[in-house]
Enzyme design. Sequence first.
Site, PDB file in Angstrom:
ATOM      1  N   LEU A  46      -1.526  11.072  -4.663  1.00 57.78           N
ATOM      2  CA  LEU A  46      -1.320  10.613  -6.035  1.00 57.78           C
ATOM      3  C   LEU A  46      -1.023   9.125  -6.119  1.00 57.78           C
ATOM      4  CD1 LEU A  46       0.882  13.510  -7.484  1.00 57.78           C
ATOM      5  CD2 LEU A  46      -1.565  13.122  -7.845  1.00 57.78           C
ATOM      6  N   GLY A  49       4.213   4.107  -3.109  1.00 61.47           N
ATOM      7  CA  GLY A  49       5.314   3.303  -3.605  1.00 61.47           C
ATOM      8  C   GLY A  49       5.810   2.349  -2.539  1.00 61.47           C
ATOM      9  N   PHE A  51       8.368   2.679  -0.647  1.00 61.32           N
ATOM     10  CA  PHE A  51       8.962   3.310   0.525  1.00 61.32           C
ATOM     11  C   PHE A  51       8.274   4.608   0.953  1.00 61.32           C
ATOM     12  CE2 PHE A  51      12.409   0.999  -1.671  1.00 61.32           C
ATOM     13  CZ  PHE A  51      12.676   0.053  -0.687  1.00 61.32           C
ATOM     14  N   GLY A  52       7.086   4.897   0.419  1.00 60.33           N
ATOM     15  CA  GLY A  52       6.437   6.122   0.834  1.00 60.33           C
ATOM     16  C   GLY A  52       5.234   6.481  -0.019  1.00 60.33           C
ATOM     17  N   ASP A 163      14.553  -0.936 -11.504  1.00 54.53           N
ATOM     18  CA  ASP A 163      13.105  -1.131 -11.336  1.00 54.53           C
ATOM     19  C   ASP A 163      12.323  -0.417 -12.435  1.00 54.53           C
ATOM     20  OD1 ASP A 163      10.876  -2.213 -10.149  1.00 54.53           O
ATOM     21  OD2 ASP A 163      10.668  -0.647  -8.633  1.00 54.53           O
TER      22      ASP A 163
END
Length: 230
Positions: A46, A49, A51-52, A163
């Site tokens: 999908l 980001g 961090f992953g 954020d």
Amino acid sequence: MSLGFVYLRYRRKGKSPIEVDMFAKERISFYKLSQATDNYDERNFLGKGSFGFVYKGTLDDGRVVAVKVFDLHSEGALMSFGAECEALRNLHHQNLTKVISSCSNPDFKALVLEFMPNGNLEKWLYAIDSSLDIIKRLDILVDGASALQYLHYEHATPVVHCDLKPSNVLLDEDMVARVSDFGLTKLLAPEESIVYTQTLATLCYLAPAYGKRVLAILVEYGSEGLASTK
């Protein structure tokens, strides 16, 4: 006693790392998540980001979920997982991402989230054929404002998202907005109105036309790492 200690250590070496559900809602194992996402097949990818990665998955009972897998080789990923768990564990609001479960062992960290079929707001804002009319845009603004009102003033511990931007606002099947991605969140203690952060988020997003006060807040955040509900 020494022999017994050595024996127990020897037995434990062959066992898989213990998986922990940080939310104690329902337990979904690493194996079940692998099954749900077809072993994290690219067809279920999908998005990515800081961090992953996020994958679409289908659980045994037919529920469609989003699985956010943290890249533990990325600097700050472990801290981000901890911050998101800490923030989301006690947050309950119709305009926030709902957490179904988590999966945590020494080599793997993931959150299982409610799947948002209409993706993120950024996709809708910049799509050539976007169907967001002014009424729907206002609805989304109100949804986002309601989430911030809850985070800043209605929760026992004020929460600073740090954020907030269109890509972190998800839309459900009814186009109701849900604020997501709490990996950089800061929790304010009762006596605090400002908190220091070493991890800065998306500095360039805020529009420049809000006057000197917003510029001053940006300078505080960008140069000094001071985050607040302002």
